[in-house]
Every structure is written in C-alpha cells, then in structure tokens.
Design a protein around this motif. Structure first.
Motif, PDB file in Angstrom:
ATOM      1  N   THR A  64       1.051  -1.326   0.293  1.00  0.00           N
ATOM      2  CA  THR A  64      -0.422   0.131   0.133  1.00  0.00           C
ATOM      3  C   THR A  64       1.143   1.107  -0.547  1.00  0.00           C
ATOM      4  O   THR A  64       2.221   0.887   0.372  1.00  0.00           O
ATOM      5  CB  THR A  64      -0.766   0.368   0.944  1.00  0.00           C
ATOM      6  N   ASP A  65       0.620   2.190  -0.237  1.00  0.00           N
ATOM      7  CA  ASP A  65       1.355   3.497   0.129  1.00  0.00           C
ATOM      8  C   ASP A  65       1.973   3.592   1.191  1.00  0.00           C
ATOM      9  O   ASP A  65       1.720   3.487   2.121  1.00  0.00           O
ATOM     10  CB  ASP A  65       0.464   5.281  -0.290  1.00  0.00           C
ATOM     11  N   GLY A  66       3.333   4.123   0.337  1.00  0.00           N
ATOM     12  CA  GLY A  66       4.271   3.877   1.976  1.00  0.00           C
ATOM     13  C   GLY A  66       5.089   2.452   2.472  1.00  0.00           C
ATOM     14  O   GLY A  66       5.591   2.772   3.611  1.00  0.00           O
ATOM     15  N   ALA A  67       4.059   1.740   1.951  1.00  0.00           N
ATOM     16  CA  ALA A  67       4.578   0.413   2.701  1.00  0.00           C
ATOM     17  C   ALA A  67       5.710  -0.228   2.718  1.00  0.00           C
ATOM     18  O   ALA A  67       6.391   0.079   0.983  1.00  0.00           O
ATOM     19  CB  ALA A  67       3.430  -0.975   2.699  1.00  0.00           C
ATOM     20  N   ASN A  68       6.853  -1.277   2.923  1.00  0.00           N
ATOM     21  CA  ASN A  68       7.718  -1.650   2.767  1.00  0.00           C
ATOM     22  C   ASN A  68       8.215  -2.117   2.336  1.00  0.00           C
ATOM     23  O   ASN A  68       8.200  -3.029   3.434  1.00  0.00           O
ATOM     24  CB  ASN A  68       8.386  -0.834   3.393  1.00  0.00           C
ATOM     25  N   LEU A  69       7.989  -3.663   1.631  1.00  0.00           N
ATOM     26  CA  LEU A  69       7.628  -4.931   0.990  1.00  0.00           C
ATOM     27  C   LEU A  69       8.997  -5.250   0.901  1.00  0.00           C
ATOM     28  O   LEU A  69       9.545  -7.096   1.161  1.00  0.00           O
ATOM     29  CB  LEU A  69       7.573  -5.349   0.743  1.00  0.00           C
ATOM     30  N   ALA A  70       9.517  -4.379   0.753  1.00  0.00           N
ATOM     31  CA  ALA A  70      11.333  -4.451   0.194  1.00  0.00           C
ATOM     32  C   ALA A  70      11.899  -6.400   1.183  1.00  0.00           C
ATOM     33  O   ALA A  70      12.536  -6.403   0.637  1.00  0.00           O
ATOM     34  CB  ALA A  70      12.359  -3.250  -0.350  1.00  0.00           C
ATOM     35  N   VAL A  71      11.703  -5.709   1.889  1.00  0.00           N
ATOM     36  CA  VAL A  71      12.444  -6.545   3.535  1.00  0.00           C
ATOM     37  C   VAL A  71      12.185  -8.076   3.235  1.00  0.00           C
ATOM     38  O   VAL A  71      12.857  -8.722   3.438  1.00  0.00           O
ATOM     39  CB  VAL A  71      12.244  -5.904   4.884  1.00  0.00           C
ATOM     40  N   LEU A  72      10.877  -8.465   2.790  1.00  0.00           N
ATOM     41  CA  LEU A  72      10.427  -9.437   3.126  1.00  0.00           C
ATOM     42  C   LEU A  72      10.216  -9.920   1.133  1.00  0.00           C
ATOM     43  O   LEU A  72      10.114 -11.402   1.098  1.00  0.00           O
ATOM     44  CB  LEU A  72       8.670  -9.318   3.083  1.00  0.00           C
ATOM     45  N   SER A  73      10.640  -9.464   0.118  1.00  0.00           N
ATOM     46  CA  SER A  73      10.408  -9.710  -1.327  1.00  0.00           C
ATOM     47  C   SER A  73      11.528 -10.287  -2.150  1.00  0.00           C
ATOM     48  O   SER A  73      11.891 -10.295  -3.518  1.00  0.00           O
ATOM     49  CB  SER A  73      10.178  -8.503  -2.284  1.00  0.00           C
ATOM     50  N   LYS A  74      12.779 -10.460  -1.188  1.00  0.00           N
ATOM     51  CA  LYS A  74      13.963 -11.357  -1.356  1.00  0.00           C
ATOM     52  C   LYS A  74      13.412 -12.861  -1.941  1.00  0.00           C
ATOM     53  O   LYS A  74      11.990 -13.161  -0.737  1.00  0.00           O
ATOM     54  CB  LYS A  74      15.233 -11.071  -0.698  1.00  0.00           C
TER      55      LYS A  74
ATOM     56  N   THR B 222      10.621 -18.024  -1.118  1.00  0.00           N
ATOM     57  CA  THR B 222      10.583 -19.038  -1.030  1.00  0.00           C
ATOM     58  C   THR B 222      10.364 -19.375   0.700  1.00  0.00           C
ATOM     59  O   THR B 222       9.425 -20.499   1.137  1.00  0.00           O
ATOM     60  CB  THR B 222      12.239 -19.987  -1.456  1.00  0.00           C
ATOM     61  N   ALA B 223      10.578 -19.553   1.801  1.00  0.00           N
ATOM     62  CA  ALA B 223      10.904 -19.290   3.329  1.00  0.00           C
ATOM     63  C   ALA B 223       9.568 -19.259   3.765  1.00  0.00           C
ATOM     64  O   ALA B 223       8.690 -20.271   4.325  1.00  0.00           O
ATOM     65  CB  ALA B 223      12.143 -18.835   4.268  1.00  0.00           C
ATOM     66  N   LEU B 224       8.848 -18.163   3.437  1.00  0.00           N
ATOM     67  CA  LEU B 224       7.523 -17.597   4.186  1.00  0.00           C
ATOM     68  C   LEU B 224       6.329 -18.429   3.364  1.00  0.00           C
ATOM     69  O   LEU B 224       5.686 -19.294   3.625  1.00  0.00           O
ATOM     70  CB  LEU B 224       7.487 -16.293   4.140  1.00  0.00           C
TER      71      LEU B 224
ATOM     72  N   LEU C 207       0.787 -24.264  -2.500  1.00  0.00           N
ATOM     73  CA  LEU C 207      -0.528 -22.941  -2.417  1.00  0.00           C
ATOM     74  C   LEU C 207       1.232 -22.135  -3.217  1.00  0.00           C
ATOM     75  O   LEU C 207       2.798 -22.373  -2.550  1.00  0.00           O
ATOM     76  CB  LEU C 207       0.380 -22.455  -1.224  1.00  0.00           C
ATOM     77  N   ILE C 208       1.235 -20.617  -3.836  1.00  0.00           N
ATOM     78  CA  ILE C 208       2.502 -20.110  -4.410  1.00  0.00           C
ATOM     79  C   ILE C 208       2.477 -18.597  -3.448  1.00  0.00           C
ATOM     80  O   ILE C 208       0.982 -18.470  -3.736  1.00  0.00           O
ATOM     81  CB  ILE C 208       1.848 -19.757  -6.050  1.00  0.00           C
ATOM     82  N   LEU C 209       2.557 -17.711  -2.838  1.00  0.00           N
ATOM     83  CA  LEU C 209       2.751 -16.828  -2.676  1.00  0.00           C
ATOM     84  C   LEU C 209       4.191 -15.656  -3.349  1.00  0.00           C
ATOM     85  O   LEU C 209       4.895 -15.878  -3.513  1.00  0.00           O
ATOM     86  CB  LEU C 209       3.743 -16.627  -0.520  1.00  0.00           C
ATOM     87  N   ASP C 210       2.935 -14.555  -3.790  1.00  0.00           N
ATOM     88  CA  ASP C 210       3.652 -13.371  -3.915  1.00  0.00           C
ATOM     89  C   ASP C 210       4.045 -12.913  -2.775  1.00  0.00           C
ATOM     90  O   ASP C 210       3.349 -11.661  -2.712  1.00  0.00           O
ATOM     91  CB  ASP C 210       3.551 -13.205  -5.734  1.00  0.00           C
ATOM     92  N   ILE C 211       5.155 -12.205  -3.518  1.00  0.00           N
ATOM     93  CA  ILE C 211       5.234 -10.572  -2.088  1.00  0.00           C
ATOM     94  C   ILE C 211       6.151  -9.294  -2.094  1.00  0.00           C
ATOM     95  O   ILE C 211       6.967  -9.822  -3.392  1.00  0.00           O
ATOM     96  CB  ILE C 211       6.429 -10.625  -0.978  1.00  0.00           C
ATOM     97  N   GLY C 212       4.765  -8.751  -3.519  1.00  0.00           N
ATOM     98  CA  GLY C 212       5.424  -7.281  -3.648  1.00  0.00           C
ATOM     99  C   GLY C 212       6.275  -7.497  -5.593  1.00  0.00           C
ATOM    100  O   GLY C 212       7.034  -6.697  -5.462  1.00  0.00           O
ATOM    101  N   GLY C 213       5.606  -7.905  -5.460  1.00  0.00           N
ATOM    102  CA  GLY C 213       5.884  -8.197  -7.481  1.00  0.00           C
ATOM    103  C   GLY C 213       6.977  -9.165  -7.241  1.00  0.00           C
ATOM    104  O   GLY C 213       7.659  -9.614  -8.205  1.00  0.00           O
ATOM    105  N   SER C 214       7.322 -10.101  -5.909  1.00  0.00           N
ATOM    106  CA  SER C 214       9.000 -10.540  -6.639  1.00  0.00           C
ATOM    107  C   SER C 214       8.682 -12.057  -7.384  1.00  0.00           C
ATOM    108  O   SER C 214       9.681 -12.357  -8.381  1.00  0.00           O
ATOM    109  CB  SER C 214       8.856 -11.663  -4.870  1.00  0.00           C
TER     110      SER C 214
END
Length: 164
Positions: free
Chosen positions: A55-65, A70-72, A90-97
């Motif tokens: 969302t605006d101002g959120a920093n998902l970069a810390v989780l999108s590596k 893969t671990a999450l 299940l497939i997880l995507d964080i911040g377009g990773s």
C-alpha cells in the motif's frame, strides 16, 4: 471427483480455503513486522495464489527477496497443512517478487539458448525449486528448445538442449 478434476487435484473450494488460511497467516506476520500490505487470493492451475502488494508508503522490500519469499511460502504451506491435514502447493508472491523472478529466469534461459545456438550440446541451469523449474520449462518451450530436470531434491536442476 469431477470429470475435469484429476486425482490429487484440489477443488476450487479447497484452494480457496488454502488461500484463506495462508492469507491469515501472512497477515499475522505482517502485523508482527509492522508492515502494511493488501492481500489478494486467487486459485489457478490447481494452486492457491496469495499475493501481498504494497500500500502507499509500505516497505515490503524486506520480505520480497526470493529466499525470504520461498521461506515464507514454506511456512504458509505448513500453516495450511496443519489446518487441513493436506499437502499444499500454494504460491506466495510478495511485492511482485514472482514476476521479478520470472524475468530473471527468462534472462537465464536466453543466455542458455544463446549457448545452444552457438553450438553447445546442452546448457545446464543452477538448481532451483520445482516451481521455478516449471517456469523454466515453459520459457524453454516458448523458444522451441527442449528441457529436462536432472538431479534429486534441492540439487535438482534443468538442462536445455535442441529439440530432437
């Protein structure tokens, strides 16, 4: 089991349940990390997809590596398995990773295809997850080449060759 549902495949309701369980798990994690994100749940190709977008101002970069995603993803799959007693793909995507990783894999396949075009009999790619190997197989097929997986477990990798 319906006519279109094969043995071992999950129904739409089961996939939606997996997505809901995983989304709840990821939402709790975001709360713990004090991160904001919008969570979308989808079911396609026999898998539940959970996407976390900033969302605006959120920093998902810390989780999108890639390694973190893969671990999450594995933790979310375990959360689903604990509640449903069934294995989850299940497939997880964080911040377009996932899109970013697909782009990296496409570049890797392009370099391997160049080696084949320059006369190499085959080009081996590094070991990767089954999901990434599936993406690679699709990318290789789009280029009119052949691919196969070799090796076992975490060391399983893809080899690209000419067709025929």
């Amino acid at each position: 089991m319906t006519d279109v549902q094969h043995e071992g495949e999950r129904s739409l309701a089961q996939l939606e349940e997996e997505g809901d369980i995983a989304a709840d798990y990821i939402e709790e994690l975001l709360d713990i990390c004090d991160l904001d994100g919008d969570i979308d749940i989808d079911a396609r190709n026999g898998r539940a997809y959970v996407s976390v977008n900033a969302t605006d101002g959120a920093n998902l970069a810390v989780l999108s590596k890639p390694e973190t995603v893969t671990a999450l993803q594995e933790l979310a799959r375990l959360a689903v398995q604990t509640k449903t007693s069934a294995f989850s793909r299940l497939i997880l995507d964080i911040g377009g990773s996932r899109d970013a990783r697909r782009g990296e894999l496409d570049a890797l396949v392009a370099r391997a295809a160049e080696r084949i075009e320059q006369g190499a009999a085959e080009a081996a790619l590094p070991a990767m997850s089954s999901y990434e190997r599936k993406l690679v197989h699709d990318l290789v097929a789009e280029r009119g080449l052949h691919s196969e997986s070799r090796g076992e477990g975490a060391e399983r990798y893809t080899v690209i060759t000419r067709v025929g």
